[in-house]
Design a protein around this motif. Structure first.
Motif, mmCIF file in Angstrom:
data_model
loop_
_atom_site.group_PDB
_atom_site.id
_atom_site.type_symbol
_atom_site.label_atom_id
_atom_site.label_comp_id
_atom_site.label_asym_id
_atom_site.label_seq_id
_atom_site.Cartn_x
_atom_site.Cartn_y
_atom_site.Cartn_z
ATOM 1 N N GLU A 1 -49.200 -88.257 -76.848
ATOM 2 C CA GLU A 1 -48.438 -89.509 -76.825
ATOM 3 C C GLU A 1 -47.713 -89.629 -75.489
ATOM 4 O OE1 GLU A 1 -44.756 -90.707 -79.405
ATOM 5 O OE2 GLU A 1 -46.577 -91.092 -80.577
ATOM 6 N N VAL A 2 -47.886 -90.786 -74.841
ATOM 7 C CA VAL A 2 -47.285 -91.041 -73.540
ATOM 8 C C VAL A 2 -46.453 -92.319 -73.638
ATOM 9 C CG1 VAL A 2 -47.740 -91.549 -71.114
ATOM 10 C CG2 VAL A 2 -49.198 -89.919 -72.342
ATOM 11 N N ALA A 3 -45.183 -92.245 -73.265
ATOM 12 C CA ALA A 3 -44.269 -93.381 -73.357
ATOM 13 C C ALA A 3 -44.082 -94.024 -71.984
ATOM 14 C CB ALA A 3 -42.923 -92.939 -73.910
ATOM 15 N N LEU A 4 -44.177 -95.363 -71.959
ATOM 16 C CA LEU A 4 -43.985 -96.134 -70.729
ATOM 17 C C LEU A 4 -43.361 -97.472 -71.093
ATOM 18 C CD1 LEU A 4 -47.472 -95.450 -69.139
ATOM 19 C CD2 LEU A 4 -45.306 -94.576 -68.261
ATOM 20 N N PHE A 5 -42.830 -98.163 -70.095
ATOM 21 C CA PHE A 5 -42.339 -99.519 -70.301
ATOM 22 C C PHE A 5 -43.478 -100.513 -70.111
ATOM 23 C CE2 PHE A 5 -38.125 -97.701 -68.929
ATOM 24 C CZ PHE A 5 -37.516 -97.859 -70.163
ATOM 25 N N ALA A 6 -43.542 -101.488 -70.990
ATOM 26 C CA ALA A 6 -44.552 -102.548 -70.909
ATOM 27 C C ALA A 6 -43.865 -103.901 -70.812
ATOM 28 C CB ALA A 6 -45.464 -102.518 -72.135
ATOM 29 N N TRP A 7 -44.582 -104.863 -70.230
ATOM 30 C CA TRP A 7 -44.081 -106.241 -70.176
ATOM 31 C C TRP A 7 -45.276 -107.160 -69.923
ATOM 32 C CZ3 TRP A 7 -39.091 -107.635 -71.247
ATOM 33 C CH2 TRP A 7 -38.780 -108.990 -71.085
ATOM 34 N N HIS A 8 -45.936 -107.603 -71.014
ATOM 35 C CA HIS A 8 -47.139 -108.430 -70.832
ATOM 36 C C HIS A 8 -47.495 -109.147 -72.123
ATOM 37 C CE1 HIS A 8 -50.072 -105.861 -73.119
ATOM 38 N NE2 HIS A 8 -49.152 -104.944 -72.877
ATOM 39 N N GLN A 9 -48.209 -110.252 -71.938
ATOM 40 C CA GLN A 9 -48.886 -110.910 -73.051
ATOM 41 C C GLN A 9 -50.401 -110.893 -72.841
ATOM 42 O OE1 GLN A 9 -47.755 -114.988 -73.897
ATOM 43 N NE2 GLN A 9 -48.940 -115.034 -75.799
ATOM 44 N N ASP A 10 -50.842 -111.082 -71.605
ATOM 45 C CA ASP A 10 -52.284 -111.043 -71.322
ATOM 46 C C ASP A 10 -52.824 -109.630 -71.550
ATOM 47 O OD1 ASP A 10 -51.893 -113.629 -70.573
ATOM 48 O OD2 ASP A 10 -52.227 -113.303 -68.429
ATOM 49 N N GLN A 11 -54.110 -109.587 -71.916
ATOM 50 C CA GLN A 11 -54.766 -108.307 -72.136
ATOM 51 C C GLN A 11 -56.221 -108.368 -71.692
ATOM 52 O OE1 GLN A 11 -54.376 -105.885 -75.565
ATOM 53 N NE2 GLN A 11 -52.518 -106.877 -76.314
ATOM 54 N N VAL A 12 -56.768 -107.204 -71.355
ATOM 55 C CA VAL A 12 -58.215 -107.061 -71.156
ATOM 56 C C VAL A 12 -58.841 -106.987 -72.537
ATOM 57 C CG1 VAL A 12 -60.061 -105.620 -70.238
ATOM 58 C CG2 VAL A 12 -57.897 -105.841 -68.980
ATOM 59 N N VAL A 13 -59.677 -107.976 -72.873
ATOM 60 C CA VAL A 13 -60.269 -108.023 -74.209
ATOM 61 C C VAL A 13 -61.745 -107.634 -74.221
ATOM 62 C CG1 VAL A 13 -58.606 -109.664 -75.136
ATOM 63 C CG2 VAL A 13 -60.638 -110.518 -73.974
ATOM 64 N N ASP A 14 -62.437 -107.784 -73.105
ATOM 65 C CA ASP A 14 -63.819 -107.337 -72.973
ATOM 66 C C ASP A 14 -63.929 -106.465 -71.729
ATOM 67 O OD1 ASP A 14 -64.786 -108.722 -75.217
ATOM 68 O OD2 ASP A 14 -65.122 -110.540 -74.042
ATOM 69 N N LEU A 15 -64.567 -105.308 -71.869
ATOM 70 C CA LEU A 15 -64.669 -104.354 -70.772
ATOM 71 C C LEU A 15 -65.858 -104.666 -69.869
ATOM 72 C CD1 LEU A 15 -64.103 -101.055 -72.769
ATOM 73 C CD2 LEU A 15 -62.447 -102.197 -71.279
ATOM 74 N N PRO A 16 -65.728 -104.375 -68.572
ATOM 75 C CA PRO A 16 -66.889 -104.456 -67.690
ATOM 76 C C PRO A 16 -67.888 -103.346 -68.032
ATOM 77 C CG PRO A 16 -64.835 -104.292 -66.438
ATOM 78 C CD PRO A 16 -64.517 -103.979 -67.853
ATOM 79 N N ARG B 1 -60.209 -87.535 -64.921
ATOM 80 C CA ARG B 1 -59.563 -86.223 -65.029
ATOM 81 C C ARG B 1 -58.071 -86.429 -65.251
ATOM 82 N NH1 ARG B 1 -59.900 -82.364 -60.016
ATOM 83 N NH2 ARG B 1 -57.859 -83.243 -59.492
ATOM 84 N N ILE B 2 -57.639 -86.294 -66.495
ATOM 85 C CA ILE B 2 -56.254 -86.546 -66.868
ATOM 86 C C ILE B 2 -55.483 -85.234 -66.729
ATOM 87 C CG2 ILE B 2 -54.728 -87.397 -68.680
ATOM 88 C CD1 ILE B 2 -57.187 -88.772 -69.921
ATOM 89 N N PRO B 3 -54.582 -85.116 -65.772
ATOM 90 C CA PRO B 3 -53.948 -83.826 -65.512
ATOM 91 C C PRO B 3 -53.087 -83.309 -66.645
ATOM 92 C CG PRO B 3 -52.938 -85.559 -64.189
ATOM 93 C CD PRO B 3 -54.157 -86.160 -64.814
ATOM 94 N N PHE B 4 -52.582 -84.207 -67.491
ATOM 95 C CA PHE B 4 -51.700 -83.788 -68.578
ATOM 96 C C PHE B 4 -52.405 -83.767 -69.929
ATOM 97 C CE2 PHE B 4 -51.042 -88.303 -67.618
ATOM 98 C CZ PHE B 4 -51.416 -88.893 -68.819
ATOM 99 N N ALA B 5 -53.727 -83.912 -69.944
ATOM 100 C CA ALA B 5 -54.474 -83.950 -71.202
ATOM 101 C C ALA B 5 -54.302 -82.635 -71.954
ATOM 102 C CB ALA B 5 -55.941 -84.219 -70.940
ATOM 103 N N GLN B 6 -54.164 -82.739 -73.270
ATOM 104 C CA GLN B 6 -54.092 -81.553 -74.089
ATOM 105 C C GLN B 6 -55.438 -80.834 -74.075
ATOM 106 O OE1 GLN B 6 -52.785 -82.760 -77.993
ATOM 107 N NE2 GLN B 6 -50.629 -82.691 -77.434
ATOM 108 N N GLN B 7 -55.393 -79.524 -73.977
ATOM 109 C CA GLN B 7 -56.606 -78.727 -74.000
ATOM 110 C C GLN B 7 -57.043 -78.517 -75.456
ATOM 111 O OE1 GLN B 7 -58.211 -77.888 -71.149
ATOM 112 N NE2 GLN B 7 -56.601 -79.106 -70.184
ATOM 113 N N VAL B 8 -58.292 -78.821 -75.713
ATOM 114 C CA VAL B 8 -58.839 -78.650 -77.063
ATOM 115 C C VAL B 8 -59.580 -77.323 -77.123
ATOM 116 C CG1 VAL B 8 -60.345 -79.589 -78.832
ATOM 117 C CG2 VAL B 8 -59.061 -81.135 -77.340
#
Length: 236
Positions: free
Chosen positions: A128-143, A227-234
């Motif tokens: 779980e990663v906590a950040l501040f958000a401020w938006h209404q628009d979103q990416v709804v379809d991926l390239p 490559r996520i440096p803080f990813a949990q190791q499984v």
């Protein structure tokens, strides 16, 4: 290392007076990482000579929508594709996250589910990663070829890698609590009052901006976006 800041909007006066411009905010976020920032205010039609004008690129947030008809949108999208084709690293934040996805073939819309404002948690790299958000628009379809690396129930495409060299995030790791406080004071009328009240109540909740800054800076300096440096190791 020159980091080109593609500025797609201007922070409100109250933010500028207390915390500075987007360039100042990202300068603080990446302090000590060896970047020399060079800003191009593309929202004012100030564009670089080409994708090789910087070693790496960052596309900022904005009050504008990626789908809106502004004279700087199409040339910015063209520049984003040129940066990708040249192989220069690039990151995008909020609007930057959206315009990069749109430029590469995705779709952005004003989300029917409404706003996300204030302290938010995302699942990234198995944690779980906590950040501040401020938006209404979103990416709804991926390239084509995009990989979702972070999400929550409200924002399914919150963190996206486009190939090895492009990483984009919907929330704002560069925002300290004081910026959210100023945005609440200058809120759009469409943000629900109860959401604003909760955002203000959560201003002192801890966020993982430093952790995200490490990841973004690594990508800008050539590390693979996935490559996520803080990813949990499984463990096997």
């Amino acid at each position: 290392m020159i980091l080109g800041i593609l500025q797609t909007g201007h922070v409100p006066e109250q933010v500028a007076a207390r915390d500075g411009t987007y360039t100042d905010l990202f300068g603080k976020l990446f302090a000590g990482r060896g970047f020399s920032l060079r800003t191009f205010s593309v929202v004012d039609m100030d564009f670089p000579t080409g994708p090789d004008a910087a070693d790496a690129w960052l596309v900022t947030g904005s009050r504008h929508g990626a789908y809106e008809d502004h004279p700087w949108i199409a040339p910015l999208e063209a520049l984003i594709r040129e940066i990708r084709d040249l192989g220069r690293p690039m990151v995008g934040i909020c609007f930057g996250h959206q315009i990069i996805a749109q430029a590469l073939g995705g779709r952005v819309e004003k989300f029917t589910g409404g706003w996300s404002a204030g302290h938010r948690s995302y699942q990234i790299g198995g944690r779980e990663v906590a950040l501040f958000a401020w938006h209404q628009d979103q990416v709804v379809d991926l390239p084509e070829g995009a990989t979702v690396l972070g999400a929550n129930d409200f924002t399914q495409n919150a963190v996206i890698a486009h190939g090895a060299g492009i990483l984009t995030v919907q929330p704002h790791p560069e925002f300290p609590p004081s910026v959210i406080d100023a945005l609440i004071d200058n809120r759009p009328t469409t943000v629900p009052p109860e959401m604003l009240a909760q955002a203000r109540a959560d201003l002192q909740q801890p966020v993982d901006s430093a952790m995200m800054a490490e990841w973004l800076a690594d990508v800008l300096q050539g590390a693979p976006a996935t490559r996520i440096p803080f990813a949990q190791q499984v463990r096997a």
